[in-house]
Design a protein around this motif. Structure first.
Motif, PDB file in Angstrom:
ATOM      1  N   HIS A 149     -38.642  26.788  87.041  1.00 37.34           N
ATOM      2  CA  HIS A 149     -38.647  25.709  88.043  1.00 37.34           C
ATOM      3  C   HIS A 149     -39.355  26.123  89.329  1.00 37.34           C
ATOM      4  O   HIS A 149     -39.560  25.288  90.216  1.00 37.34           O
ATOM      5  N   CYS A 150     -39.704  27.404  89.433  1.00 36.33           N
ATOM      6  CA  CYS A 150     -40.466  27.860  90.608  1.00 36.33           C
ATOM      7  C   CYS A 150     -41.962  27.618  90.448  1.00 36.33           C
ATOM      8  O   CYS A 150     -42.713  27.777  91.415  1.00 36.33           O
ATOM      9  N   GLU A 151     -42.393  27.258  89.244  1.00 37.16           N
ATOM     10  CA  GLU A 151     -43.820  27.125  88.984  1.00 37.16           C
ATOM     11  C   GLU A 151     -44.476  26.098  89.908  1.00 37.16           C
ATOM     12  O   GLU A 151     -45.593  26.312  90.390  1.00 37.16           O
ATOM     13  N   ASN A 152     -43.779  24.994  90.159  1.00 36.08           N
ATOM     14  CA  ASN A 152     -44.334  23.945  91.017  1.00 36.08           C
ATOM     15  C   ASN A 152     -43.983  24.126  92.486  1.00 36.08           C
ATOM     16  O   ASN A 152     -44.302  23.246  93.303  1.00 36.08           O
ATOM     17  N   LEU A 153     -43.307  25.204  92.825  1.00 36.76           N
ATOM     18  CA  LEU A 153     -42.889  25.441  94.211  1.00 36.76           C
ATOM     19  C   LEU A 153     -43.630  26.603  94.861  1.00 36.76           C
ATOM     20  O   LEU A 153     -43.308  26.988  95.973  1.00 36.76           O
ATOM     21  N   LEU A 154     -44.576  27.180  94.118  1.00 33.35           N
ATOM     22  CA  LEU A 154     -45.360  28.281  94.692  1.00 33.35           C
ATOM     23  C   LEU A 154     -46.404  27.705  95.636  1.00 33.35           C
ATOM     24  O   LEU A 154     -46.917  26.604  95.433  1.00 33.35           O
ATOM     25  N   PRO A 155     -46.779  28.388  96.725  1.00 33.51           N
ATOM     26  CA  PRO A 155     -46.365  29.747  97.113  1.00 33.51           C
ATOM     27  C   PRO A 155     -45.095  29.812  97.965  1.00 33.51           C
ATOM     28  O   PRO A 155     -44.682  30.892  98.372  1.00 33.51           O
ATOM     29  N   LEU A 156     -44.488  28.639  98.247  1.00 33.73           N
ATOM     30  CA  LEU A 156     -43.300  28.656  99.106  1.00 33.73           C
ATOM     31  C   LEU A 156     -42.160  29.446  98.453  1.00 33.73           C
ATOM     32  O   LEU A 156     -41.419  30.156  99.158  1.00 33.73           O
ATOM     33  N   ALA A 157     -42.055  29.359  97.127  1.00 33.72           N
ATOM     34  CA  ALA A 157     -41.001  30.120  96.442  1.00 33.72           C
ATOM     35  C   ALA A 157     -41.205  31.613  96.610  1.00 33.72           C
ATOM     36  O   ALA A 157     -40.229  32.388  96.622  1.00 33.72           O
ATOM     37  N   ASP A 158     -42.452  32.040  96.747  1.00 37.49           N
ATOM     38  CA  ASP A 158     -42.715  33.464  96.999  1.00 37.49           C
ATOM     39  C   ASP A 158     -42.401  33.819  98.442  1.00 37.49           C
ATOM     40  O   ASP A 158     -41.868  34.907  98.730  1.00 37.49           O
ATOM     41  N   GLU A 159     -42.734  32.929  99.374  1.00 35.39           N
ATOM     42  CA  GLU A 159     -42.457  33.204 100.779  1.00 35.39           C
ATOM     43  C   GLU A 159     -40.954  33.324 101.026  1.00 35.39           C
ATOM     44  O   GLU A 159     -40.518  34.134 101.853  1.00 35.39           O
ATOM     45  N   LEU A 160     -40.187  32.551 100.298  1.00 39.15           N
ATOM     46  CA  LEU A 160     -38.721  32.613 100.432  1.00 39.15           C
ATOM     47  C   LEU A 160     -38.096  33.643  99.496  1.00 39.15           C
ATOM     48  O   LEU A 160     -36.875  33.738  99.405  1.00 39.15           O
ATOM     49  N   LYS A 161     -38.958  34.393  98.757  1.00 40.70           N
ATOM     50  CA  LYS A 161     -38.537  35.485  97.881  1.00 40.70           C
ATOM     51  C   LYS A 161     -37.618  35.018  96.740  1.00 40.70           C
ATOM     52  O   LYS A 161     -36.798  35.789  96.242  1.00 40.70           O
ATOM     53  N   ILE A 162     -37.770  33.763  96.364  1.00 39.79           N
ATOM     54  CA  ILE A 162     -36.989  33.281  95.221  1.00 39.79           C
ATOM     55  C   ILE A 162     -37.535  33.892  93.926  1.00 39.79           C
ATOM     56  O   ILE A 162     -36.788  34.465  93.127  1.00 39.79           O
ATOM     57  N   ALA A 163     -38.846  33.760  93.710  1.00 37.91           N
ATOM     58  CA  ALA A 163     -39.457  34.296  92.487  1.00 37.91           C
ATOM     59  C   ALA A 163     -39.340  35.811  92.429  1.00 37.91           C
ATOM     60  O   ALA A 163     -39.057  36.384  91.373  1.00 37.91           O
ATOM     61  N   GLY A 164     -39.542  36.484  93.557  1.00 43.38           N
ATOM     62  CA  GLY A 164     -39.463  37.943  93.561  1.00 43.38           C
ATOM     63  C   GLY A 164     -38.091  38.459  93.180  1.00 43.38           C
ATOM     64  O   GLY A 164     -37.964  39.421  92.413  1.00 43.38           O
ATOM     65  N   ARG A 165     -37.036  37.819  93.707  1.00 45.32           N
ATOM     66  CA  ARG A 165     -35.685  38.254  93.363  1.00 45.32           C
ATOM     67  C   ARG A 165     -35.388  38.029  91.883  1.00 45.32           C
ATOM     68  O   ARG A 165     -34.749  38.860  91.231  1.00 45.32           O
ATOM     69  N   CYS A 166     -35.867  36.919  91.353  1.00 46.27           N
ATOM     70  CA  CYS A 166     -35.630  36.647  89.928  1.00 46.27           C
ATOM     71  C   CYS A 166     -36.430  37.602  89.037  1.00 46.27           C
ATOM     72  O   CYS A 166     -35.931  38.059  88.000  1.00 46.27           O
ATOM     73  N   VAL A 167     -37.651  37.907  89.428  1.00 44.59           N
ATOM     74  CA  VAL A 167     -38.466  38.843  88.641  1.00 44.59           C
ATOM     75  C   VAL A 167     -37.821  40.218  88.604  1.00 44.59           C
ATOM     76  O   VAL A 167     -37.701  40.847  87.542  1.00 44.59           O
ATOM     77  N   ASP A 168     -37.393  40.713  89.742  1.00 39.25           N
ATOM     78  CA  ASP A 168     -36.731  42.020  89.789  1.00 39.25           C
ATOM     79  C   ASP A 168     -35.435  42.013  88.979  1.00 39.25           C
ATOM     80  O   ASP A 168     -35.102  43.000  88.309  1.00 39.25           O
ATOM     81  N   ALA A 169     -34.703  40.897  89.052  1.00 34.68           N
ATOM     82  CA  ALA A 169     -33.450  40.817  88.299  1.00 34.68           C
ATOM     83  C   ALA A 169     -33.704  40.827  86.800  1.00 34.68           C
ATOM     84  O   ALA A 169     -32.980  41.481  86.040  1.00 34.68           O
TER      85      ALA A 169
END
Length: 637
Positions: A149-169
């Motif tokens: 669901h972050c696919e359509n929210l980039l790059p804001l999802a990256d700025e808010l570190k949503i995608a990064g936290r999920c990737v690391d998890a």
């Protein structure tokens, strides 16, 4: 005009349904005093509940206090009307469930609307962040859902570190799962030592259940997840299995190139090809460095896709290098790469196979021999150091790998030889890529060349001579030599060489069987036997001791078989000779018997032995054989 009217009608229906949906939860008895428009949808709301939670709308209202603003348009609101509706419900105090499907939208829209703790306690931003950190990041499956669901929210999802936290998890959870599954396969032996259960180790790892889940991600997010897994230390085999699964999903099941008859929505073929090209290039960049981490047929499949989609030269070169490093486990079907060039080109991509062979020949053999301990008859050295190091490159593949690849290449040459568009230069350059010591037997190479000659009968005599120079006629088996001696497609010089070496082999077999070597050998046999031994020694010097031993064992077996056949022939000839002498003696024709005996003696079949126990052949037979050998050698030169 019809398409525009349809779009306007759909927008009108969407607005109507949204207004009907919103009227269910807003205050019906209090008229709205502000209308907010988001992504084409309008919301008739009240200022007080919205302003009390949203800092952005509070600022807009305060800026237009004198004008008494009643309509606000929110441009580029993340998540669109659906996300804003949830935020408005939160402002009105209406309960709804935060799920992995909407948590990313809620975090983004709360940041856009500034629904933070600065404007209200326990606001939407803190609620969504808490759910992400306490619930989503604890589960690998939920993290994958949020990433989707972050696919359509980039790059804001990256700025808010949503995608990064999920990737690391996801990477962390995958590593933990593999460690746990590895511990579950440990067991104590009878001596009290821990060891890995072989049966469990050979089966599919239970800690890799997440592989299929990752195939649902978009290629850019999939790239980030796999990169994080590599940094975390996930096994290369698991990384490879994940890449295979993703490629099967994106390039086989969804691809219009592989499934032209599938009934899907109409898409732009250019954008589809660009997407698939990006998938192939990304997967190639993510391939583990470890050998055999992915099946070689998968690498060949990627190479075919890369050629079809016209991927970058670097991408195809990387694939060719990886394939070359494990070419000894490839099959003939793997090498048959279709050519996607103009119609006048060859049926198969011969240039790609040649580059793969060059990479194979130039590889660094630092791993030695893998899995060939029980191959009887190969007799190859583990590190490929059995041949003359002064004439060889510093690093080369093992002799066992060379032997396997040589058989593979010869079969490949036989498969592509009938192609009418295959030029002689391409055929020869593939055959000459491997070093001379790679082929211990030239039967398969002779078969491929014979097929090429049969399919290209317009070759000149000079080209046929060049082609036949690839064959070492000393390395032909007895059956192949017999076929070559009667093959009219071969040039005359080649046939003479075949007959000469067959004669040398026959004489050596006879001398070893009946002459016993030493001083009893005829003079005309010794130089030929010495030349045969010298050539065999030169060949052996170019091989390792184990290779030489295995070759000698094979030659010994062939000689034994040939000697057995010759004994049977000689016995038959001697019986016929005796019977004819007896019959002629009875009929009084001794003159005919003596003539027949002299002819048999000239043939030299019996070497230095005779029925009377003589120790040397006749001088007439020696002169006849010497002249025949001189003529054969002159023709060969």
């Amino acid at each position: 005009m019809d398409s525009k009217q349809q779009q306007q009608q759909q927008l009108y229906l969407a607005n109507k349904s949204s207004r009907q949906r919103f009227s269910e939860w807003i205050f019906r008895d209090v008229p709205s005093d502000i209308t907010i428009e988001v992504a084409g949808s309008t919301f008739a709301l009240h200022k007080f509940p919205i302003v009390s939670r949203s800092g952005r709308i509070r600022k807009l209202v305060s800026e237009h206090r004198d004008a008494d603003i009643s309509r606000v348009e929110l441009l580029n609101s993340p998540g669109g009307a659906e996300a804003f509706e949830l935020a408005a419900k939160f402002c009105y105090g209406i309960n709804f469930e935060i799920t992995p499907s909407n948590v990313a939208q809620l975090i983004c829209v709360s940041d856009y609307l500034e629904m933070t703790e600065d404007y209200s306690h326990d606001n939407l931003a803190s609620r969504a962040e808490e759910y992400l950190d306490s619930v989503v990041t604890k589960s690998l499956e939920l993290c994958v859902q949020v990433l989707q669901h972050c696919e359509n929210l980039l790059p804001l999802a990256d700025e808010l570190k949503i995608a990064g936290r999920c990737v690391d998890a996801v990477a962390s959870k995958a590593c933990v799962e593999q460690i746990a599954s590895s511990f579950s396969r440990l067991e104590y032996s009878s001596s009290g030592r821990l060891h890995m259960n072989k049966q469990a180790a050979g089966s599919k790892c239970e800690g890799d259940w997440w592989i299929q889940d990752l195939s649902a991600l978009r290629i850019d997010l999939f790239h980030r997840v796999i990169t994080a897994m590599k940094c975390r230390g996930v096994r290369p085999e698991s990384i490879g299995a994940s890449l295979v699964s993703y490629a099967q999903t994106e390039l086989t099941k969804k691809s219009s190139l592989w499934n032209p008859n599938q009934t899907t929505k109409v898409v732009d073929p250019v954008s589809t090809a660009a997407h698939e090209r990006a998938v192939v290039e990304t997967i190639v960049s993510l391939l583990p460095l470890e050998r055999l981490a992915v099946p070689i047929n998968f690498l060949f499949g990627l190479l075919r896709s890369a050629a079809m989609l016209d991927c970058s030269v670097g991408c195809r070169g990387d694939l060719e290098r990886r394939i070359g490093s494990q070419l000894d486990v490839a099959t003939l079907d793997d090498l048959l790469i279709p050519s996607f060039r103009h119609s006048g080109d060859t049926l198969f991509d011969v240039d790609a196979v040649h580059r793969i062979l060059v990479n194979f020949s130039q590889q660094d053999d630092s791993e030695g021999d893998d899995g060939d301990e029980g191959d009887e008859g190969d007799g190859m050295d583990d590190n490929g150091s059995g041949f003359d190091q002064s004439d060889s490159p510093q690093h080369s593949p093992s002799q066992t790998a060379l032997f396997k690849v040589s058989k593979l290449v010869d079969n490949y040459l036989a498969e592509i030889a009938p192609d009418a568009n295959l030029k002689l230069s391409k055929f020869m350059i593939v055959a000459e890529t491997l070093p001379a010591h790679a082929r211990t037997v030239h039967d398969a190479l002779y078969r491929a060349i014979d097929i090429y000659l049969k399919a290209h009968q317009g070759l000149s005599d000079m080209d046929r001579k060049r082609l036949c120079k690839l064959i070492d006629f000393q390395k032909l088996s007895q059956e192949a030599g017999a076929h070559a001696a009667q093959n009219e497609r071969l040039p005359l010089q080649a046939i003479v060489q075949v007959l000469y070496f067959e004669q040398v082999r026959l004489r050596n077999a006879l001398c070893c069987s009946y002459g016993g070597g030493g001083d009893h050998e005829p003079d005309h046999v010794r130089p030929m036997q010495q030349s045969w031994r010298a050539s065999s020694g030169a060949f052996s010097a170019a091989m390792s001791p184990r290779d030489n031993y295995a070759s000698l064992r094979r030659e010994n077996r062939e000689l034994k078989l040939e000697l057995a056949r010759m004994r049977m022939r000689l016995n038959d000839l001697e019986k016929d000779h005796v019977c004819m002498k007896r019959d002629m003696h009875k009929s009084g024709s001794r003159k005919f018997v003596n003539s027949f005996s002299r002819k048999l003696g000239k043939l030299g079949f019996f070497g230095n032995s005779s029925s009377r126990g003589s120790t040397s052949p006749s001088k007439q037979s020696q002169r006849t054989d010497s002249r025949a050998m001189d003529r054969t050698c002159a023709s060969t030169d």
